[in-house]
Design a protein around this motif. Structure first.
Motif, PDB file in Angstrom:
ATOM      1  N   UNK A 185      -2.576 116.719  26.206  1.00  0.00           N
ATOM      2  CA  UNK A 185      -3.930 117.248  26.068  1.00  0.00           C
ATOM      3  C   UNK A 185      -4.162 118.339  27.097  1.00  0.00           C
ATOM      4  N   UNK A 186      -3.525 118.215  28.267  1.00  0.00           N
ATOM      5  CA  UNK A 186      -3.771 119.231  29.312  1.00  0.00           C
ATOM      6  C   UNK A 186      -3.125 120.551  28.911  1.00  0.00           C
ATOM      7  N   UNK A 187      -1.969 120.498  28.268  1.00  0.00           N
ATOM      8  CA  UNK A 187      -1.299 121.762  27.941  1.00  0.00           C
ATOM      9  C   UNK A 187      -1.792 122.343  26.627  1.00  0.00           C
ATOM     10  N   UNK A 188      -2.744 121.639  25.966  1.00  0.00           N
ATOM     11  CA  UNK A 188      -3.199 122.166  24.663  1.00  0.00           C
ATOM     12  C   UNK A 188      -3.970 123.458  24.915  1.00  0.00           C
ATOM     13  N   UNK A 189      -4.116 124.234  23.835  1.00  0.00           N
ATOM     14  CA  UNK A 189      -4.834 125.515  23.967  1.00  0.00           C
ATOM     15  C   UNK A 189      -6.312 125.203  24.204  1.00  0.00           C
ATOM     16  N   UNK A 190      -6.894 125.894  25.174  1.00  0.00           N
ATOM     17  CA  UNK A 190      -8.322 125.660  25.467  1.00  0.00           C
ATOM     18  C   UNK A 190      -9.143 126.505  24.501  1.00  0.00           C
ATOM     19  N   UNK A 191      -9.955 125.867  23.653  1.00  0.00           N
ATOM     20  CA  UNK A 191     -10.874 126.622  22.799  1.00  0.00           C
ATOM     21  C   UNK A 191     -12.226 125.933  22.857  1.00  0.00           C
ATOM     22  N   UNK A 192     -12.965 126.186  23.932  1.00  0.00           N
ATOM     23  CA  UNK A 192     -14.336 125.679  24.085  1.00  0.00           C
ATOM     24  C   UNK A 192     -14.413 124.178  23.863  1.00  0.00           C
ATOM     25  N   UNK A 193     -13.400 123.443  24.231  1.00  0.00           N
ATOM     26  CA  UNK A 193     -13.511 121.990  24.115  1.00  0.00           C
ATOM     27  C   UNK A 193     -13.021 121.453  22.788  1.00  0.00           C
ATOM     28  N   UNK A 194     -12.705 122.334  21.832  1.00  0.00           N
ATOM     29  CA  UNK A 194     -12.269 121.825  20.523  1.00  0.00           C
ATOM     30  C   UNK A 194     -10.753 121.945  20.427  1.00  0.00           C
ATOM     31  N   UNK A 195     -10.183 121.237  19.467  1.00  0.00           N
ATOM     32  CA  UNK A 195      -8.768 121.497  19.166  1.00  0.00           C
ATOM     33  C   UNK A 195      -8.711 122.841  18.455  1.00  0.00           C
ATOM     34  N   UNK A 197      -7.757 125.438  15.929  1.00  0.00           N
ATOM     35  CA  UNK A 197      -7.130 125.466  14.578  1.00  0.00           C
ATOM     36  C   UNK A 197      -6.642 126.888  14.341  1.00  0.00           C
ATOM     37  N   UNK A 198      -5.781 127.049  13.346  1.00  0.00           N
ATOM     38  CA  UNK A 198      -5.361 128.398  12.982  1.00  0.00           C
ATOM     39  C   UNK A 198      -4.426 128.964  14.040  1.00  0.00           C
TER      40      UNK A 198
END
Lengths: 123, 389, 213, 210
Positions: free
Chosen positions: A42-52, A54-55
Motif C-alpha cells: 500500500x505504501x508503494x502504490x501510486x498516490x492519487x488523492x487517497x484513492x486507488x 485506475x487507468x
C-alpha cells in the motif's frame, strides 16, 4: 610536486562528487543502523488523492506539446553555443561578433516564422 | 480500467472516427480526489482530460455525509439547533436563523423587535466573514498562496471575538431560539461592534485595491466558467453565483423575512456570469451588508430578546409542515419540517444551497483547462458540511 | 552526562549533546502536517496556521498536499465510513516516521454524529493515534497545545533499546489494513491489531436491573 | 395563486389528470397539491411554462417515508355467545400499506411568487417504487432525486444519471427509511443505560461473561 596544470580541476571534481555522495552515504548508514526500511504494497502504490489509481498514466499526448518542446530545445541549445562566445568575448575580433550575430538572427528568424504561422497560439 | 492503447471506455465514441483515438491524443482519467488542496474539504471530481482540456467532469461527494437528517428525526426540535451550526460550518448563525425561521413558520411564533435586529446584525456579520474568507480561498486557488487569506482571516478573527463574547463559542454559536435569541447583548458589545464596523471600509478598500485590478487575477478569471441566466435558473442555482449571471433574485428582497424591508440596501448584479463577476459580486455584497450592519447597529431598540410566552423546553408543535428559507451567504438555505405533534420532527430536510450550486459545475468546466476547474470550483464556494449534510 | 555539567559547559559557550537529542530536536521542530481537512475542525486548523495563532512558531506551518512529504497527519473532522479507506490509505502512504493527531470529538469517537449510520466512531479503529484533542471544534490554542504534547513525545523517544518508537522497530507494522466497502458496513468494521473494544463491565456500569425501571 | 385556482387551471389545460389538494393544518398555511405520477411531467412542464405561474425554479425536492400503520378500530360483529346471538365489540387490526412520497417546492424567479408544493406517491414501499423524474423539466432536481433514490429507494424513470450520491456505490440498504436497522457498531459506554445497556448485554453474550 611538479605543478600539474590540471590538479586544481581534479581536486575540485573529487570534492564535488564527495559533496554529493557524502550525505547520501550518511543517510544510507543511518537507515542501515537505526531506522529499518519498511516498504509495503500500500505504501508503494501510486498516490492519487487517497484513492486507488485506475487507468494508466502512459497516455499519448496532444502533438501541440511536442511543438513547444522542440522550439524550446532549439533556443536552449543556442544558449549553450553562446556560453563559450560570452566567456571569450573580450578577446574576440569583430568578425567573430558578426558570425555569432548571423547565427542569432537565423534562429530569431525561425521564431518569427513559427509565430507568424500561429504555432505558438495554444488551440 | 483502460489499457494504454484504447481510450477510456466510459466516453461515448465520437461518431466522426470511432477508431482508437481521434488523432488528438488519448484521454487521461484522473480524480481530483477527496484529499486535494483545491477542493475545500472532501469533494472529489472525476475529470477526463484531453491533454490539458477538460472533456468530462463528474462531481462525487458524500465523503462528509454525517446523517444530520436521520439524527434529527430522533432528536427534539431544540436538540437539532447545535447540529445546524455544523451544516455550513463557516456561517453558523445564518444556519441557526434559517432553522429558527422554519420552526417559527411551522408553529406560528412571533419574534420581538430586538431579537430581529440582533438576528440581522449577526447574519450580516456572518455574510461579511463568509465572503472575505471565500475571496481569500479563491485567490489561494489561483496561486496567491496565503497572503490574501491572512488579510481575510485577520478580519474573521475580530468578528469571531464578537461572536464569542455574544454567544460563548467562536464558530459553533447555537445562539437562536424559536421566537428570539438565547442571550442578550453583553454590556459594551454594541460599541465594540460599531468600532469594528468603522474599520471595515478601510479593509474593503485595501482588499479591493490589492486584488481587483491585478492582471493575473483578471486574466485567470475573466471569461472563465460563464454561466448563462436561463441555465442558472433552471439548475436551481441561488445566491451570489446566480446574481453574478444577472438574475435579480435575493430572498431578502423577495420574501422580506425578518425586518429586511426596513433597511435600504441594493442587490448587486453581474452581466457576464463569469468567475470575475462572481468574484466582484462578493466584494460588492460585502459593502451592502456593511450598509445594513451600520443601519441595524444604529437603531436597535431596547426590549425582550425572546417572547416570554413561548415554551422552549418540551416544545411540541401541532401536526403540519412548513418550508422556511433565508438568504444564506452561499445561496438559499431552506428547512422543510413535517411535524406529527410529538416532540421530534417526523421529517427534517435541509435544502442545501452549495449542493444545488454544484449542479452547474460540470457544464462550467467543460472545455477549460484543469487549472481553471480549480478556480471555477473556488468561485462557486462550497462547504462540504452543507453539501453532504 | 548529568545536567549540571551540561549547564556549566553551556555557560562557557560549549554545547554538549548526544546524537539522540540532536535527532529528536531536529524531528520535533519541523513537523510538516498533511494538508488534510475533513470538516469544521479543518477551519480551526487553518485559523491556527493564520496570523493570530500562527503555528509557524513551532515549525508546523508548511501544509504538504502529498503524503510523501508530510510526517504528521492531523485528522481534523468527522471520518465517515465512505472516507475511512482513503484516510487509512493516506496514512499507509506517508513516509516513516509518521504521527497522527486526532483533532476534535468526531475524529476521536464520532462526536455529535455518533449515531449516524455513515459515521466511523473514531479513527483510532484503523490507525494508531498519538495525540487526541477533545473539543468540537477545539480552539486553535488547543491544536497548538497538542503540537507541543506531540513534541514532548518525540523528545522522549530513544534511538536504540527496547522502547524504540514504532518507526525504528523493524517488526512494528508501518501499514494497516485498508477497509473495503461492504454491502451494509465497512469490512472489517475495525482493525483488531490496533483497537480492542473495551469491555463494558455491566455490573459496575449500573446494576443488572439498571435497565429495568 | 391559491391551490384551488392552480388545480382548476391545470385540470383545464391537461385533460385526464387528477389533482387533489392536501391541506396543511400548521399556521404556515402552505397547502400542497397531490398529482398522479402518470401526468406528472406534463403538469410540471405546464406549471413551468404557463404564463400566469412561470414556476421556473424548483427549489427543494424531499423524500418522505410513510410506513404502513396498524389501525385498530372497534367493529360491531354478531357472534354466537353460548347459544345466544349477541352484538359483540371486536378490535380489528388492519395493516395499511405504506408508501414513499416525494415533495417538490416550486418558486418563480421571474414573477417572484411563493411556494407551490407538489406531492407524488408510490404505490407501496417494496417493489412498486417507480416515479417519473422531473429532472428533464427542472435541472435542479437532478442531485436531489439521486439523493432520494440513494436514501429512500424511489426509482426515478427518465432520470439522466440515477446513481447513489451520498452513500458508496456498493451500499445496498436505504438508510433514511423509518425501518432501517443500523449495523451493530459496538461503542464503549462507561455508564451503559437502556438500549445501550441492552446492546452491551448482547455483546456480553457474544464476548462471554466478565
Amino acid at each position: 610536486m611538479t605543478n600539474v596544470p590540471y590538479l586544481p580541476v581534479v581536486v575540485l571534481l573529487l570534492a564535488a562528487v564527495a559533496f554529493a555522495v557524502g550525505p547520501l552515504a550518511l543517510a544510507w548508514v543511518w537507515a542501515w543502523k537505526f531506522s529499518p526500511r519498511k516498504p509495503g504494497p500500500s505504501k508503494n502504490a501510486i498516490y492519487e488523492c487517497g484513492l486507488e489509481s485506475k487507468g494508466d498514466a502512459w497516455v499519448q499526448f496532444h502533438p501541440g506539446y511536442y511543438l513547444y518542446a522542440i522550439i524550446f530545445l532549439v533556443f536552449d541549445v543556442e544558449a549553450v553555443f553562446l556560453l563559450p562566445f560570452a566567456v571569450a568575448f573580450t578577446g574576440l575580433p569583430l568578425g567573430a561578433g558578426i558570425a555569432m550575430l548571423v547565427f542569432l538572427l537565423l534562429l530569431v528568424e525561425g521564431l518569427v516564422w513559427a509565430w507568424q504561422k500561429k504555432v505558438l497560439v495554444w488551440s | 480500467m483502460s489499457t494504454a492503447t484504447e481510450p477510456v471506455r466510459i466516453l461515448p465514441q465520437s461518431p466522426a472516427n470511432s477508431g482508437s483515438d481521434s488523432g488528438e491524443g488519448q484521454l487521461l482519467e484522473v480524480s481530483m480526489g477527496p484529499q486535494h488542496p483545491s477542493t475545500h474539504g472532501v469533494f472529489r471530481m472525476d475529470v477526463v482530460l484531453d491533454g490539458e482540456r477538460v472533456v468530462r467532469l463528474k462531481p462525487v461527494f458524500g465523503y462528509l455525509h454525517r446523517n444530520h437528517e436521520k439524527i434529527a428525526e430522533h432528536e427534539t426540535y431544540l436538540g437539532s439547533m447545535p447540529y445546524t451550526d455544523r451544516l455550513d460550518y463557516i456561517c453558523s448563525l445564518t444556519n441557526n436563523w434559517a432553522y429558527a425561521l422554519a420552526v417559527e413558520k411551522l408553529a406560528g411564533i412571533q419574534v420581538p423587535e430586538r431579537a430581529e435586529y440582533i438576528r440581522i446584525i449577526t447574519a450580516e456579520m456572518t455574510r461579511f466573514l463568509n465572503h472575505a474568507a471565500l475571496i481569500g480561498f479563491l485567490t489561494q486557488d489561483m496561486g496567491a498562496s496565503g497572503t490574501p487569506l491572512m488579510y481575510a482571516f485577520r478580519e474573521r478573527e475580530t468578528i469571531l471575538d464578537l461572536f464569542e463574547s455574544l454567544t460563548g463559542a467562536r464558530m459553533m454559536c447555537n445562539y437562536m431560539r424559536f421566537g428570539g435569541c438565547r442571550v442578550d447583548l453583553p454590556a459594551g458589545w454594541l460599541d465594540q461592534a460599531k468600532k469594528f464596523a468603522a474599520t471595515l471600509p478601510r479593509f474593503l478598500e485595501e482588499f479591493e485595491r490589492l486584488l481587483a485590478t491585478n492582471e493575473i487575477l483578471m486574466a485567470r478569471t475573466q471569461g472563465v466558467g460563464v454561466l448563462s441566466k436561463e441555465f442558472a435558473v433552471n439548475a436551481g442555482v441561488t445566491g451570489p453565483v446566480l446574481r453574478a449571471s444577472g438574475v435579480n433574485y435575493d430572498v431578502r428582497k423577495v420574501d422580506k423575512y425578518g425586518i429586511y424591508d426596513r433597511f435600504a440596501f441594493k442587490v448587486p448584479l453581474g452581466e457576464h456570469g463569469d468567475t470575475y463577476d462572481r468574484y466582484m459580486i462578493r466584494l460588492l455584497e460585502m459593502r451592502e451588508s456593511l450598509k445594513i450592519l451600520n443601519q441595524a447597529l444604529r437603531d436597535i431598540p431596547e426590549g425582550p430578546i425572546v417572547d416570554p410566552k413561548t415554551k422552549i423546553r418540551g416544545f411540541k408543535p401541532k401536526p403540519g409542515e412548513a418550508y422556511g428559507r433565508i438568504e444564506a451567504p452561499k445561496g438559499e438555505l431552506g428547512f422543510y419540517l413535517i411535524s406529527d405533534g410529538t416532540a421530534n420532527p417526523y421529517r427534517y430536510r435541509v435544502r442545501s444551497s452549495c449542493m444545488m450550486n454544484l449542479t452547474v459545475l460540470e457544464d462550467l468546466c467543460i472545455g477549460h483547462n484543469v487549472a481553471d476547474v480549480v478556480v471555477i470550483l473556488g468561485s462557486i464556494d462550497i462547504v462540504m458540511g452543507e453539501v453532504d449534510r | 552526562m548529568d545536567e549540571n555539567l551540561k549547564s556549566e559547559l553551556r555557560k562557557q559557550g560549549i554545547v554538549a549533546t548526544t546524537l539522540q537529542e540532536l535527532y529528536n530536536w531536529g524531528r520535533k521542530n519541523s513537523l510538516w502536517p498533511l494538508n488534510f481537512g475533513l470538516a469544521c475542525c479543518a477551519i480551526e486548523m487553518i485559523a491556527a496556521s493564520m496570523a493570530r495563532y500562527d503555528m509557524a512558531r513551532f515549525g508546523a506551518e508548511v501544509f504538504r498536499p502529498s503524503p510523501r512529504q508530510a510526517d504528521l497527519m492531523i485528522v481534523a473532522g468527522t471520518v465517515t465510513k465512505k472516507m475511512a479507506p482513503q484516510v487509512v490509505r493516506l496514512y499507509n502512504q506517508m513516509a516513516e516516521p509518521k504521527y497522527v493527531i486526532s483533532m476534535g470529538a468526531c475524529a476521536i469517537s464520532g462526536g455529535p454524529f455518533k449515531q449516524g449510520y455513515n459515521v466511523l466512531k473514531g479513527i483510532d479503529r484503523y490507525i494508531p493515534v498519538d495525540v487526541y484533542i477533545p473539543g468540537c471544534p477545539p480552539r486553535p490554542e488547543a491544536l497548538i497545545d497538542a503540537l507541543m504534547a506531540l513534541q514532548k513525545i518525540i523528545d522522549k523517544q530513544s534511538l536504540t533499546g527496547a522502547d524504540r518508537p514504532r518507526h525504528l522497530q523493524a517488526d512494528a507494522p508501518s501499514e494497516f489494513v485498508v477497509p473495503e466497502f461492504g454491502a451494509h458496513d465497512l469490512e472489517p468494521s475495525q482493525n483488531p491489531e490496533v483497537w480492542q473494544p473495551p469491555l463494558v463491565n455491566i455490573s459496575l456500569g449500573g446494576t443488572d436491573d439498571a435497565g429495568k425501571h | 395563486m391559491t391551490p384551488e385556482n392552480i388545480k382548476s387551471e391545470v385540470e383545464a389545460s391537461i385533460p385526464g389528470c387528477q389533482l387533489e389538494i392536501v391541506s396543511n393544518p400548521s399556521p404556515s398555511g402552505q397547502h400542497s397539491l397531490r398529482i398522479d405520477p402518470a401526468h406528472a411531467v406534463a403538469i410540471a412542464t405546464f406549471l413551468r411554462d404557463a404564463e400566469p405561474l412561470r414556476l421556473d425554479y424548483c427549489s427543494n425536492v424531499t423524500g418522505v417515508d410513510w410506513p404502513g400503520k396498524e389501525i385498530s378500530e372497534k367493529v360491531k360483529v354478531k357472534k354466537l355467545v353460548d347459544g345466544v346471538e349477541q352484538e359483540v365489540e371486536e378490535i380489528r387490526k388492519t395493516q395499511t400499506i405504506g408508501h414513499l412520497e416525494v415533495v417538490y417546492h416550486l418558486f418563480s424567479m421571474e414573477k417572484k411568487h411563493g411556494p407551490v408544493i407538489l406531492r407524488m406517491r408510490t404505490e407501496d414501499r417494496a417493489e412498486r417504487v417507480h416515479l417519473p423524474s422531473l429532472t428533464p423539466v427542472w435541472r435542479s432536481a437532478e442531485f436531489q432525486e439521486r439523493e432520494i433514490f440513494d436514501l429512500y429507494g424511489v426509482i426515478f424513470d427518465g432520470h439522466p444519471d440515477l446513481r447513489r450520491i451520498l452513500m458508496w456505490d456498493g451500499f445496498e440498504d436505504h438508510p433514511m427509511r423509518r425501518d432501517y436497522v443500523e449495523p451493530d457498531d459496538f461503542e464503549y459506554e462507561p455508564t451503559a443505560h437502556d438500549e445501550v445497556l441492552e446492546r452491551a448485554r448482547q455483546h456480553r453474550t457474544v464476548m462471554g461473561p466478565l
